[in-house]
Design a protein around this motif. Structure first.
Motif, mmCIF file in Angstrom:
data_model
loop_
_atom_site.group_PDB
_atom_site.id
_atom_site.type_symbol
_atom_site.label_atom_id
_atom_site.label_comp_id
_atom_site.label_asym_id
_atom_site.label_seq_id
_atom_site.Cartn_x
_atom_site.Cartn_y
_atom_site.Cartn_z
ATOM 1 N N UNK A 54 0.789 -1.221 0.000
ATOM 2 C CA UNK A 54 0.000 0.000 0.000
ATOM 3 C C UNK A 54 0.820 1.270 0.000
ATOM 4 N N UNK A 55 2.158 1.158 -0.040
ATOM 5 C CA UNK A 55 3.041 2.325 0.003
ATOM 6 C C UNK A 55 3.610 2.578 -1.386
ATOM 7 N N UNK A 56 3.473 3.811 -1.876
ATOM 8 C CA UNK A 56 4.063 4.174 -3.156
ATOM 9 C C UNK A 56 5.578 4.268 -3.008
ATOM 10 N N UNK A 57 6.298 3.602 -3.886
ATOM 11 C CA UNK A 57 7.756 3.672 -3.915
ATOM 12 C C UNK A 57 8.181 3.800 -5.371
ATOM 13 N N UNK A 58 9.005 4.794 -5.667
ATOM 14 C CA UNK A 58 9.455 4.999 -7.042
ATOM 15 C C UNK A 58 10.896 5.483 -7.039
ATOM 16 N N UNK A 59 11.631 5.071 -8.044
ATOM 17 C CA UNK A 59 12.970 5.617 -8.257
ATOM 18 C C UNK A 59 13.180 5.731 -9.758
ATOM 19 N N UNK A 60 13.935 6.726 -10.168
ATOM 20 C CA UNK A 60 14.154 6.939 -11.597
ATOM 21 C C UNK A 60 15.499 7.611 -11.811
ATOM 22 N N UNK A 61 16.059 7.352 -12.990
ATOM 23 C CA UNK A 61 17.327 7.986 -13.350
ATOM 24 C C UNK A 61 18.440 7.629 -12.381
ATOM 25 N N UNK A 62 19.309 8.599 -12.142
ATOM 26 C CA UNK A 62 20.442 8.426 -11.222
ATOM 27 C C UNK A 62 19.936 8.657 -9.798
ATOM 28 N N UNK A 63 19.165 7.691 -9.297
ATOM 29 C CA UNK A 63 18.476 7.869 -8.014
ATOM 30 C C UNK A 63 19.448 8.031 -6.852
ATOM 31 N N UNK A 64 20.617 7.398 -6.929
ATOM 32 C CA UNK A 64 21.560 7.445 -5.809
ATOM 33 C C UNK A 64 22.629 8.527 -5.964
ATOM 34 N N UNK A 65 22.497 9.355 -6.990
ATOM 35 C CA UNK A 65 23.408 10.494 -7.138
ATOM 36 C C UNK A 65 24.849 10.092 -7.359
ATOM 37 N N UNK A 66 25.101 9.250 -8.353
ATOM 38 C CA UNK A 66 26.473 8.815 -8.641
ATOM 39 C C UNK A 66 27.213 9.767 -9.573
ATOM 40 N N UNK A 67 26.480 10.669 -10.224
ATOM 41 C CA UNK A 67 27.122 11.599 -11.156
ATOM 42 C C UNK A 67 28.005 12.586 -10.399
ATOM 43 N N UNK A 68 29.052 13.025 -11.065
ATOM 44 C CA UNK A 68 29.995 13.945 -10.444
ATOM 45 C C UNK A 68 29.342 15.315 -10.217
ATOM 46 N N UNK A 69 29.585 15.876 -9.031
ATOM 47 C CA UNK A 69 29.127 17.227 -8.676
ATOM 48 C C UNK A 69 27.610 17.374 -8.666
ATOM 49 N N UNK A 70 26.881 16.290 -8.528
ATOM 50 C CA UNK A 70 25.418 16.430 -8.473
ATOM 51 C C UNK A 70 24.988 16.877 -7.078
ATOM 52 N N UNK A 71 23.769 17.394 -6.999
ATOM 53 C CA UNK A 71 23.225 17.913 -5.748
ATOM 54 C C UNK A 71 21.898 17.224 -5.445
ATOM 55 N N UNK A 72 21.569 17.108 -4.173
ATOM 56 C CA UNK A 72 20.305 16.508 -3.756
ATOM 57 C C UNK A 72 19.353 17.579 -3.258
ATOM 58 N N UNK A 73 18.100 17.479 -3.668
ATOM 59 C CA UNK A 73 17.027 18.302 -3.111
ATOM 60 C C UNK A 73 16.067 17.339 -2.423
ATOM 61 N N UNK A 74 15.919 17.476 -1.095
ATOM 62 C CA UNK A 74 15.206 16.472 -0.309
ATOM 63 C C UNK A 74 14.075 17.104 0.488
ATOM 64 N N UNK A 75 12.919 16.436 0.478
ATOM 65 C CA UNK A 75 11.816 16.762 1.391
ATOM 66 C C UNK A 75 11.469 15.499 2.156
ATOM 67 N N UNK A 76 11.423 15.589 3.492
ATOM 68 C CA UNK A 76 11.142 14.420 4.306
ATOM 69 C C UNK A 76 10.152 14.771 5.399
ATOM 70 N N UNK A 77 9.161 13.937 5.581
ATOM 71 C CA UNK A 77 8.181 14.071 6.661
ATOM 72 C C UNK A 77 7.988 12.676 7.241
ATOM 73 N N UNK A 78 8.771 12.346 8.268
ATOM 74 C CA UNK A 78 8.746 10.988 8.806
ATOM 75 C C UNK A 78 7.401 10.649 9.420
#
Length: 869
Positions: free
Chosen positions: A335-359
């Motif tokens: 019942x939980x939506x889970x999705x990943x796409x592209x370079x999900x783990x940020x392996x590219x050089x100099x990439x940045x993460x934009x994160x929103x989390x609500x535990x």
């Protein structure tokens, strides 16, 4: 025997899974089935089925529902399909394949689509009684049987995609469920630590126990060799009487090894960019058994489809290549939506993460952004609605800031970026590599006006299904852009939909059809009488809201009587010869002998034909209209009431005998069925409603074929919704599980009132559930999680219905004015209809059909129908 090779070139396909079936379709699309003999050797006892949706078996889908094989397609294209007869050996020099049955097939082209097999860790007792894998329908059938008879606690080895689905399946079967994952988080391939934490919290709240960072060292068994538990790598022991291994898969390449084809160091049949094996140009390998030219073995269906199309194109001498594929995934796990796409783990050089989390809400969203603003990939847990759009934007710079894409609606500078912002070359359906431009072309160039038409034209949305929402948005946007105006109005009298009219009636407390038509009808319809479409639809809306808006809930009161269909107009079902049938309510199918005798006496005295219905009650046929009140009076005196067999309302709540009598029953299904039927009796709705309650997983009451069905578990009740039988049967979907009595009733209250509020005219819950945006997930969010904040209102509407219920038969027989309508001829009220006559058959009577065809009075030997003795 040997299948001899003639002049027609032969293609032999080994394996008939999802990828194998797509290969056959690709052959047909290129005309190769007309020029080649095509032989398919299938190992499983059934042809290709949807392995991606395997777990839906435990939500009511049958193996037939999961089938992806149209036998008419197989027959039309002359494909020779051998089920349960896998290839045993391949002689590449002689170009022959030998099947298990002993048949030998010559080939010009051999295609291996043997898939993969489950990896079972080499731990002691891994083959003990109670150990299973989770891969095929047969695996699921074995798990289900063992869980019902020999297990109460289950442990799943593996916390990946199938592992979580397996754990959910065990919980649905009533087992206490554990998940053991060696990695430090669940779904380690698809999500990062943040996504894993959000997923873990949500799954633990569902009652599953998760053990991460530990491995399985040994399966513990008793003296008879049956599973009793597991010994873990941290020294602890876990008690369990069933173990399901779901620790990944390995390519099934043994057939290729045996015939000398090149395989990879870690498995997989080595192929080139055309999916042709590097060792033999006459042999291809596709799907999970193939090691692609980029060095990967792809375990997702979309790359397998692309490989199938590449192989078919190459065989047809067309240019095609497979050099790699998108590994994006979108799933709903427990019942939980889970999705990943592209370079999900940020392996590219100099990439940045934009994160929103609500535990607290179980939400985690991360976008991986390049230095130049390019969207590289992302992870979505708990809310993946934006997956289709974000995935299509991957590799480009979105038109808005990344921060606005991860914020929830209404928070800060959130932006809900729609698919209309996508470029035409954006891939919307990765399973079939369909771009936005192709979808637009299906609408503009091929005149497709609906999602099903676009699916048929482009194949978009026919794979994993994750793009269907975006597909619908694109189709609607393109129609609007093309100036195509689709009138969504209920009829020629109202420009609003039934849902919109419901809201108007509720908000403005409108209690009459004429008032609604004059105030909110189309200009040209105001002041008129309405039509046969809108009158009963509005009558139903007013009846369902009557206690709340201050209207009379009695459908034969005043103006309401003129709005009803023929059946409702006489509170009985019109039959073939102009007579009516009478069906008293028998809640839950339970009836005392004295009441059975009353029904028998009434049927005898009025000369009625009697039959047990599929809804566990008794139907009496052959009543003339003037006899209806007389029959009702005797039924009401005996304690019966209307069964509403004539109305768009609740019909029955079937039940098995439950734990009171049945040795398998775990709950009192009869009591629950009676309680539900008495609660929802008389509830007017867009279409008829049927229900059932089964006292155990054996499902004797057939609850999963009902609009709302209930199945008992050791921990309470599972609630299924959206099922129906009839010409287009549909198994119901699991809405919630392990509910207490109060929780069950509360969710059914909400579900029914939300359906009544939002469904179209004459739309069954099954159709509504598939049509409503978001489908089952949206309905669950609304009625279980109160995402729209309307559950209090839905519950209040149901409480008002229950408090104000009145039996329509009793109301009618006590009102002389209403009784006046029950005559065959208004100008001769004492004259029965001469066409309503009967002839004997099997100790009962049936309509005199020859009399109806010639339109004359009955002859002397005809039984004068239903005369009271």
């Amino acid at each position: 025997m040997t299948a001899t090779q003639g002049t027609t070139p032969t293609i032999v396909l080994v394996g008939h899974g999802m990828v194998g079936q797509r290969f056959l379709e690709a052959l047909a699309e290129r005309g190769l089935t007309a020029t080649h003999r095509v032989v398919v050797l299938c190992e499983e006892p059934r042809p290709a089925y949807d392995r991606v949706a395997l777990t839906s078996y435990f939500s009511g889908k049958t193996p037939e529902d999961l089938s992806m094989t149209d036998m008419e397609f197989i027959t039309t294209h002359g494909i020779e399909l051998y089920v349960g007869d896998p290839a045993e050996t391949v002689d590449r020099e002689a170009k022959k394949v030998t099947a298990r049955s002993g048949q030998v097939f010559d080939y010009d082209t051999l295609v291996l689509a043997t898939g993969s097999f489950p990896f079972v860790p080499p731990v002691p007792n891994k083959d003990a009684e109670g150990c299973f894998v989770y891969r095929t329908i047969e695996d699921l059938l074995a798990i289900e049987e063992y869980a019902k008879s020999k297990a109460t606690v289950g442990a799943v080895v593996g916390g990946g995609l199938l592992g979580l689905e397996a754990a959910g399946a065990l919980k649905g079967l009533g087992l206490t469920s554990h998940i053991v994952e060696f990695a430090p988080r669940l779904m380690p391939v698809q999500v990062d630590d943040g996504g894993g934490a959000a997923l873990l919290r949500t799954i633990e709240e569902m009652g599953l126990t998760v053990h991460t960072g530990v491995g399985t060292q040994e399966i513990l068994v008793d003296a008879e060799g049956a599973v009793t538990g597991m010994k873990l790598s941290d020294g602890s022991e876990l008690a369990a009487d069933m173990v399901v291994f779901s620790a990944g898969v390995r390519p099934r390449d043994q057939l290729a090894r045996d015939c000398g084809l090149t395989v990879g160091e870690r498995g997989g049949i080595t192929v080139d960019e055309q999916c042709r094996t590097v060792a033999d140009p006459h042999v291809f390998a596709i799907g999970e058994c193939a090691l692609a030219s980029d060095g990967r073995v792809y375990g997702l269906v979309a790359p397998g489809y692309e490989q199938a199309e590449t192989a078919a194109a190459t065989i047809a001498s067309d240019e095609a290549s497979f050099t790699g594929a998108d590994l994006s995934t979108k799933l709903k796990l427990l019942g939980v939506d889970v999705a990943s796409f592209g370079d999900a783990h940020g392996t590219a050089e100099d990439c940045l993460d934009v994160v929103y989390s609500d535990s607290r809400a179980g939400l985690y969203k991360k976008l991986v952004i390049g230095r130049d603003g390019t969207l590289l990939g992302g992870i979505l847990v708990g809310d993946a609605d934006a997956y289709g759009t974000l995935k299509a934007f991957t590799g480009s710079v979105p038109p808005v800031s990344p921060e606005s894409l991860v914020l929830p609606a209404g928070a800060g500078e959130s932006v809900q970026l729609g698919p209309s912002a996508l470029p035409d070359d954006a891939i919307v359906c990765s399973c079939h590599n369909v771009s936005k431009g192709t979808i637009r072309g299906a609408v503009t160039d091929h005149q497709c006006t609906t999602v099903p038409e676009v699916k048929k034209c482009t194949k978009a949305g026919t794979g994993c299904g994750s793009c269907v929402k975006v597909l619908g948005q694109l189709v609607n946007a393109e129609l609007e852009a093309s100036g195509v105006e689709v009138d969504k109005g209920l009829c020629g009298c109202f420009g609003q939909t039934r849902e919109e009219l419901y809201e108007i009636v509720l908000a403005l407390r409108i209690t009459s059809f004429q008032d609604l038509l004059d105030r909110h009808g189309r200009e040209e319809a105001r002041g008129g009488d309405g039509c046969e479409v809108c009158k009963p639809a509005v009558g139903s809306i007013i009846a369902s809201l009557a206690p709340t808006i201050g209207a009379s809930g009695y459908v034969l009161d005043g103006e309401q009587a003129a709005l009803q269909d023929t059946n409702d107009h006489f509170l009985a079902n019109l039959q073939k010869n102009g007579s009516y049938s009478v069906v008293p309510r028998i809640p839950g199918g339970e009836i005392a002998p004295e009441k059975l005798i009353v029904i028998g006496e009434i049927a005898r005295d009025f000369g009625l034909y009697t039959k047990i219905t599929g809804g566990q009650r008794i139907d009496m046929f052959g009543a003339r209209v003037e006899q209806l009140p007389l029959i009702w009076a005797r039924l009401v005196d005996a304690g019966f009431e209307s069964g509403h067999a004539y109305g768009k309302s609740l019909r029955t709540v079937k039940s098995c005998v439950g734990q009171t009598w049945c040795r398998y029953g775990v709950q009192d299904s009869v009591k629950m069925a009676i309680d539900l039927e008495l609660r929802y009796r008389g509830l007017r709705s867009p279409h008829k409603l049927k229900s059932a309650v089964s006292g155990c997983q054996r499902e004797c009451a057939e609850a999963q074929s009902k609009d709302f069905g209930v199945i008992a578990t050791a921990n309470g009740w599972n609630l299924y919704v959206g099922g129906n039988g009839g010409a287009t049967p549909r198994h119901a979907d699991l809405l919630a599980q392990d509910l207490s009595d109060a929780e069950l009733v509360r969710l059914i209250d909400r579900f029914l009132m939300f359906y009544i509020r939002t469904a179209d005219r004459l739309e069954r819950t099954s159709t509504w559930l598939e049509r409503i945006p978001g489908g089952l997930d949206h309905v669950r969010d609304v009625v279980v999680h109160d995402s729209l904040g309307i559950c209090d209102e839905l519950e209040q509407l149901m409480r008002a219905h229950v408090a104000h219920y009145r039996d329509e038969w009793a109301e009618t027989i006590n009102d002389p004015e209403k009784l006046a309508r029950f005559v065959s001829f208004v100008n001769a009220p004492d004259t029965p209809d001469p066409v309503v006559a009967f002839v004997p058959e099997r100790d009962q009577m049936k309509p005199d059909l020859p009399l109806l065809s010639i339109g004359m009075r009955p002859a002397a030997d005809v039984l004068e129908g239903s005369a009271q003795r």
